[in-house]
Design a protein around this motif. Sequence first.
Motif, PDB file in Angstrom:
ATOM      1  N   UNK A 118       0.816  -1.222   0.000  1.00 46.14           N
ATOM      2  CA  UNK A 118       0.000   0.000   0.000  1.00 46.14           C
ATOM      3  C   UNK A 118       0.850   1.273   0.000  1.00 46.14           C
ATOM      4  N   UNK A 119       2.165   1.147  -0.024  1.00 43.57           N
ATOM      5  CA  UNK A 119       3.092   2.269   0.042  1.00 43.57           C
ATOM      6  C   UNK A 119       4.377   1.773  -0.618  1.00 43.57           C
ATOM      7  N   UNK A 120       4.776   2.398  -1.710  1.00 41.00           N
ATOM      8  CA  UNK A 120       5.928   1.911  -2.468  1.00 41.00           C
ATOM      9  C   UNK A 120       7.196   1.931  -1.626  1.00 41.00           C
ATOM     10  N   UNK A 121       7.237   2.758  -0.580  1.00 41.28           N
ATOM     11  CA  UNK A 121       8.419   2.766   0.296  1.00 41.28           C
ATOM     12  C   UNK A 121       8.628   1.399   0.935  1.00 41.28           C
ATOM     13  N   UNK A 122       7.535   0.668   1.192  1.00 44.38           N
ATOM     14  CA  UNK A 122       7.655  -0.674   1.765  1.00 44.38           C
ATOM     15  C   UNK A 122       8.391  -1.596   0.787  1.00 44.38           C
ATOM     16  N   UNK A 123       8.067  -1.490  -0.488  1.00 47.30           N
ATOM     17  CA  UNK A 123       8.727  -2.310  -1.506  1.00 47.30           C
ATOM     18  C   UNK A 123      10.212  -1.949  -1.597  1.00 47.30           C
ATOM     19  N   UNK A 124      10.519  -0.645  -1.554  1.00 44.49           N
ATOM     20  CA  UNK A 124      11.919  -0.215  -1.616  1.00 44.49           C
ATOM     21  C   UNK A 124      12.685  -0.730  -0.407  1.00 44.49           C
ATOM     22  N   UNK A 125      12.076  -0.646   0.781  1.00 43.39           N
ATOM     23  CA  UNK A 125      12.715  -1.154   1.999  1.00 43.39           C
ATOM     24  C   UNK A 125      12.912  -2.662   1.910  1.00 43.39           C
ATOM     25  N   UNK A 126      11.919  -3.361   1.368  1.00 45.21           N
ATOM     26  CA  UNK A 126      12.039  -4.811   1.187  1.00 45.21           C
ATOM     27  C   UNK A 126      13.202  -5.148   0.260  1.00 45.21           C
ATOM     28  N   UNK A 127      13.341  -4.387  -0.817  1.00 50.19           N
ATOM     29  CA  UNK A 127      14.432  -4.625  -1.760  1.00 50.19           C
ATOM     30  C   UNK A 127      15.792  -4.367  -1.113  1.00 50.19           C
TER      31      UNK A 127
END
Length: 706
Positions: A118-127
Amino acid sequence: MQKFLDVLKSRVGAEEEKNIQSFYNKIESLCDTEEKQNAFQFGQENTIIIMPLELDYDMIFAGLILPLLRKNLIDEINLTEFKSVLNLAHSVLAIENIGVFSAEDVASFRSMLVAMAKDIRVIILMLADGLNRYRHVKDLSAAEQSKLHKDTVDIYVPLASRLGLSYMKSEFQDLDLLYSKPNEYRKLMKLLAEDSKFREEQMKRVKIQLVELLDGLGIKGEIQGRIKHISSVYNKIHQKNYSLSQLYDLIAIRVLVNSVNECYSVLGAVHTKYMPLDGRFKDYIARPKANGYQSLHTSVMVDGKPLEIQIRTFEMHNHAEYGIAAHFLYKEKKGKIDELDGKLLSIRKIIENPNISSSEDLINELKTDIYSGEIFVQTPLGKIIELPEFSTPIDFAYAIHSNIGNSCVGAKVNGKMVPLNKHLNNADIVEIITSQAAKGPSKDWLSFVKSSSAKNKINQYFKKIDRDGNIKKGKTMLEQSAKVKDMDLKKFLDEKYLDNLFVKYTLKSLDDMYAMIGCGALTTTQILNRLIAEYNALNSEAKEYVFRTVTPQQKSGDISSIEELKSMLIKFAHCCNPVPGDEIVGFISRGRGVTIHRSDCKEIKYLDADRIMQLSWNKDGEKDAKFDATIKLVVKNTSGMLANVANKIAEQKINITSINSKNIKDGKTIIDVNVAITSKSALEDLMKKLKNIADVYEVSRGDNIV
């Protein structure tokens, strides 16, 4: 710690450094064991990976504490004022807890991850966290290493590529090559290391020279450069069976300009300054690739080493990076951009947009939930199903198959029994319990299912059930009406009599006809009259069914009576619906008898005058004879008007055979009603009574609407 602080000082301002240092000190004070300190060190490395993106405090803080939260090494009660930080970190952990997925569901799985975030920052942090774990892959168990390798190939690299995080994508690919083919990696790395410093210096020098070249041409443009990563070199060598010496793009420079003419001007200048290599020029502007990719590619010799230069317009570059020519489509051999690709490419544009005025604006853009209104859930076997937000187990069941939905008697979500109206969440594992004894869906389900597909399938089920009932009802009604008319119905239900009837009413079968009668869409009078007409048209000798209710009378010597036509087939025209009392004429057709029209029928002018004869009615006809007539009303468009008209007709004990209405301008409605009437006088009397209804503006005879 020192490395983290050194990077921190180089990336943020003094005030930001102070805030981050304060948070850092607080977390450090809680790390009182070696295990906690190691996890905290890992968190610092996460943050260093994220910093080039110049994101917000929350991302930096979340990166720091993520490894501590993963191992439950920190008490969250000490971080209650950092709710948004905890939410980011926990979102990453929630994604990590998703079960396995099948190979054919990889694309859907990626969509589910993004929807969960729900927040692209989560995807960046996951990466960033995934990349850091790959750097420390030797510290993981064999099972964890295998999963990380699979996630890198299926999840991390594709997402990083779509988001334009090339520095993460390239390192993921290099680390994965080192993990999966360590010997080949080290061998190639050794070969490339021999002149890596030379290549870096060469690239810097050529970029400066090309800037001067553009200035000399008076062209405003941009120069980009890259050194090919080891994984890219490996793939090209093995996919095309090249040797290292055959690779001309270990260094690649990209020149971006504003127009096609400028592209060719730059190409000419490049070939003048550097020696071009034979057979290495490709003009994808004049002849674009199938996916629309356009650019000029040339390889030149610089200081005795080959170097690739690409020249394109900014528009071509935008298409190559974000359109159907996007690099990941080429690498993954995808034919088109799917929904997730398109959404992530839009986020990539935001990340790379030089016009973003501040990091705060960037964060606000990244907080957008690109899958708002959609969720992704799983079957127990890992198949991913996309549903609208607030969907229920019933929506899920019908998404699997109509039979699953119709036989559903219960549901489990994440292993626990739940009500059938429970709202599902992203990544829920849903199991539907079915029973052969199930009586089918409940109409109550329509009040809470969310997906239009589920609603349609439930409605279809009840429509079929209702249809069966209407078929039985309609068949009974038709048989009873035929009995009243003393008709042998079986004699008429023959294909040769039904064909035209089916065409007229858009029916496919007898069951369709019965169902339409049963639900009130057609009347038994309409069906029987049509069957009689078809029967008479094909059986001229069968006089017992030729308008039995008409008994004509000779009106004068020069006007023929209907009685004189007893030897001919007779039918009444539907264009004008004559009734006793109307002045009438007969049109003699070839082979089809006489068709009776009202004298003022608008169709008469199109008929052959030599075959028109004057006719009259029999005054002593049967008292209960009924004739079709149409009345047109212009009324005020108000609630209940149709009912008022129908009630007024019913009060006169007159049957309605059909009724239609349509709205017109100025708040008015036209109502066309067909009635079974005995005479013109009865019709006129009815029209007067209808005219007296409030808000009825006009009443007149109209065309037949049957």
